[in-house]
Design an enzyme around this catalytic site. Structure first.
Site, PDB file in Angstrom:
ATOM      1  N   ASP A  90      29.707  20.118   9.319  1.00 39.47           N
ATOM      2  CA  ASP A  90      28.885  19.026  10.322  1.00 39.47           C
ATOM      3  C   ASP A  90      28.860  19.714  11.711  1.00 39.47           C
ATOM      4  O   ASP A  90      30.041  20.514  12.041  1.00 39.47           O
ATOM      5  CB  ASP A  90      30.096  17.854  10.192  1.00 39.47           C
ATOM      6  CG  ASP A  90      29.218  16.574  10.848  1.00 39.47           C
ATOM      7  OD1 ASP A  90      29.025  15.780  10.140  1.00 39.47           O
ATOM      8  OD2 ASP A  90      29.053  16.633  12.149  1.00 39.47           O
ATOM      9  N   ILE A  91      27.812  19.327  12.203  1.00 40.44           N
ATOM     10  CA  ILE A  91      27.602  20.155  13.561  1.00 40.44           C
ATOM     11  C   ILE A  91      28.627  19.494  14.759  1.00 40.44           C
ATOM     12  O   ILE A  91      28.939  20.270  15.717  1.00 40.44           O
ATOM     13  CB  ILE A  91      26.169  19.872  14.182  1.00 40.44           C
ATOM     14  CG1 ILE A  91      25.727  20.829  14.988  1.00 40.44           C
ATOM     15  CG2 ILE A  91      25.896  18.347  14.404  1.00 40.44           C
ATOM     16  CD1 ILE A  91      23.995  20.880  15.136  1.00 40.44           C
TER      17      ILE A  91
ATOM     18  N   ASN B 232      29.198   7.065   4.038  1.00 37.74           N
ATOM     19  CA  ASN B 232      28.784   5.965   4.793  1.00 37.74           C
ATOM     20  C   ASN B 232      27.592   5.655   4.210  1.00 37.74           C
ATOM     21  O   ASN B 232      26.610   6.278   3.975  1.00 37.74           O
ATOM     22  CB  ASN B 232      28.652   6.285   6.281  1.00 37.74           C
ATOM     23  CG  ASN B 232      29.770   6.806   7.029  1.00 37.74           C
ATOM     24  OD1 ASN B 232      30.813   6.317   6.747  1.00 37.74           O
ATOM     25  ND2 ASN B 232      30.155   7.605   7.734  1.00 37.74           N
TER      26      ASN B 232
ATOM     27  N   GLY C 291      27.847   2.649   9.032  1.00 37.42           N
ATOM     28  CA  GLY C 291      28.096   3.652   9.832  1.00 37.42           C
ATOM     29  C   GLY C 291      27.193   4.932   9.411  1.00 37.42           C
ATOM     30  O   GLY C 291      27.240   5.801  10.228  1.00 37.42           O
ATOM     31  N   GLN C 292      26.125   4.878   8.626  1.00 31.41           N
ATOM     32  CA  GLN C 292      25.385   5.948   8.229  1.00 31.41           C
ATOM     33  C   GLN C 292      24.441   6.035   9.427  1.00 31.41           C
ATOM     34  O   GLN C 292      23.706   5.280  10.080  1.00 31.41           O
ATOM     35  CB  GLN C 292      24.601   5.694   6.904  1.00 31.41           C
ATOM     36  CG  GLN C 292      23.619   6.835   6.463  1.00 31.41           C
ATOM     37  CD  GLN C 292      23.293   6.496   5.096  1.00 31.41           C
ATOM     38  OE1 GLN C 292      23.143   5.694   4.690  1.00 31.41           O
ATOM     39  NE2 GLN C 292      22.513   7.676   4.430  1.00 31.41           N
TER      40      GLN C 292
ATOM     41  N   HIS D  13      25.070  11.807   1.673  1.00 31.09           N
ATOM     42  CA  HIS D  13      25.681  12.814   1.999  1.00 31.09           C
ATOM     43  C   HIS D  13      27.212  12.515   1.606  1.00 31.09           C
ATOM     44  O   HIS D  13      27.587  11.243   2.010  1.00 31.09           O
ATOM     45  CB  HIS D  13      25.686  13.448   3.297  1.00 31.09           C
ATOM     46  CG  HIS D  13      25.478  12.539   4.562  1.00 31.09           C
ATOM     47  ND1 HIS D  13      24.555  12.036   4.744  1.00 31.09           N
ATOM     48  CD2 HIS D  13      26.553  12.207   5.355  1.00 31.09           C
ATOM     49  CE1 HIS D  13      24.845  11.247   5.893  1.00 31.09           C
ATOM     50  NE2 HIS D  13      26.232  11.409   6.190  1.00 31.09           N
TER      51      HIS D  13
ATOM     52  N   HIS E 152      30.930  13.161   3.180  1.00 31.47           N
ATOM     53  CA  HIS E 152      31.784  13.955   4.189  1.00 31.47           C
ATOM     54  C   HIS E 152      32.902  14.299   3.263  1.00 31.47           C
ATOM     55  O   HIS E 152      33.570  13.633   2.391  1.00 31.47           O
ATOM     56  CB  HIS E 152      32.264  13.049   5.078  1.00 31.47           C
ATOM     57  CG  HIS E 152      30.861  12.620   5.947  1.00 31.47           C
ATOM     58  ND1 HIS E 152      30.877  13.047   7.273  1.00 31.47           N
ATOM     59  CD2 HIS E 152      30.065  11.488   6.131  1.00 31.47           C
ATOM     60  CE1 HIS E 152      29.887  12.241   7.908  1.00 31.47           C
ATOM     61  NE2 HIS E 152      29.301  11.368   7.137  1.00 31.47           N
TER      62      HIS E 152
HETATM   63  P1  5GP Z   1      26.628   9.655   8.811  1.00 36.25           P
HETATM   64  O1  5GP Z   1      27.314   8.937  10.017  1.00 36.25           O
HETATM   65  O2  5GP Z   1      25.229   9.646   8.503  1.00 36.25           O
HETATM   66  O3  5GP Z   1      27.609   9.412   7.538  1.00 36.25           O
HETATM   67  O4  5GP Z   1      26.711  11.317   9.125  1.00 36.25           O
HETATM   68  C1  5GP Z   1      26.011  11.986   9.408  1.00 36.25           C
HETATM   69  C2  5GP Z   1      26.647  13.252   9.880  1.00 36.25           C
HETATM   70  O5  5GP Z   1      25.685  14.484  10.053  1.00 36.25           O
HETATM   71  C3  5GP Z   1      27.410  13.277  11.334  1.00 36.25           C
HETATM   72  O6  5GP Z   1      28.671  13.631  11.123  1.00 36.25           O
HETATM   73  C4  5GP Z   1      26.768  14.219  11.969  1.00 36.25           C
HETATM   74  O7  5GP Z   1      27.629  14.719  13.148  1.00 36.25           O
HETATM   75  C5  5GP Z   1      26.175  15.057  11.255  1.00 36.25           C
HETATM   76  N1  5GP Z   1      24.923  15.867  11.616  1.00 36.25           N
HETATM   77  C6  5GP Z   1      23.774  15.174  12.231  1.00 36.25           C
HETATM   78  N2  5GP Z   1      22.717  16.163  12.497  1.00 36.25           N
HETATM   79  C7  5GP Z   1      23.292  17.438  12.190  1.00 36.25           C
HETATM   80  C8  5GP Z   1      22.699  18.651  11.789  1.00 36.25           C
HETATM   81  O8  5GP Z   1      21.668  18.827  12.492  1.00 36.25           O
HETATM   82  N3  5GP Z   1      23.362  19.551  11.569  1.00 36.25           N
HETATM   83  C9  5GP Z   1      24.586  19.434  10.934  1.00 36.25           C
HETATM   84  N4  5GP Z   1      25.289  20.276  10.528  1.00 36.25           N
HETATM   85  N5  5GP Z   1      25.137  18.209  11.095  1.00 36.25           N
HETATM   86  C10 5GP Z   1      24.614  16.990  11.538  1.00 36.25           C
END
Ligand code: 5GP
Ligand code: ZN
Length: 112
Positions: A30-31, A86, A92-93, A99, A101
């Site tokens: 994750d970034i 999420n 919280g998505q 994906h 986590h």
């Molecule tokens: P969500 O909130 O949708 O479950 O999580 C999305 C996750 O993707 C977040 O933890 C966010 O930091 C990560 N993320 C968003 N954009 C990027 C990206 O361009 N590269 C990477 N490696 N992670 C990303």
């Protein structure tokens, strides 16, 4: 999906720190890591969220989850780890490409 960040990562059009790849799945860091180890398991196929999954995705979902302990072991998470999916804005998505986590290695995000 042309406008999806994770599709672009899966296609190699955007960079990522990959830790696993096969024909069907990709795993990368994750970034914005919310724990010392924070990985994202994605299918290469664009599926927006768990809500869009159907019976045909049963095997794929199983393989995504079964990858988590394997990744955890490779990243030294011998004490355990947390998996989170999420779903939807209310869940919280933020990125609408399915994906899982995988968090571990110390302080982890609050479940709220
Ligand atoms: P969500 O909130 O949708 O479950 O999580 C999305 C996750 O993707 C977040 O933890 C966010 O930091 C990560 N993320 C968003 N954009 C990027 C990206 O361009 N590269 C990477 N490696 N992670 C990303
Ligand atoms: Zn996508």
């Amino acid at each position: 999906m042309t406008d999806c960040i994770f599709c672009k990562i899966a296609a190699g059009e955007l960079p990522s720190k990959k830790v696993f790849e096969n024909d069907e799945l990709l795993v990368f860091h994750d970034i914005y890591p919310a724990a010392p180890v924070h990985l994202l398991i994605i299918p290469k196929l664009h599926i927006a969220s768990l809500v869009e999954c159907e019976a045909q995705h049963e095997g794929l979902l199983g393989r995504m989850l079964l990858l988590a302990p394997e990744l955890a072991r490779k990243h030294g998470l011998n004490d355990g780890f947390r998996t989170t999916i999420n779903t939807g804005r209310g869940g919280g998505q933020e990125v609408f490409h399915l994906h899982v986590h995988v968090f571990g290695g110390g302080k982890m995000p609050h479940l709220s």
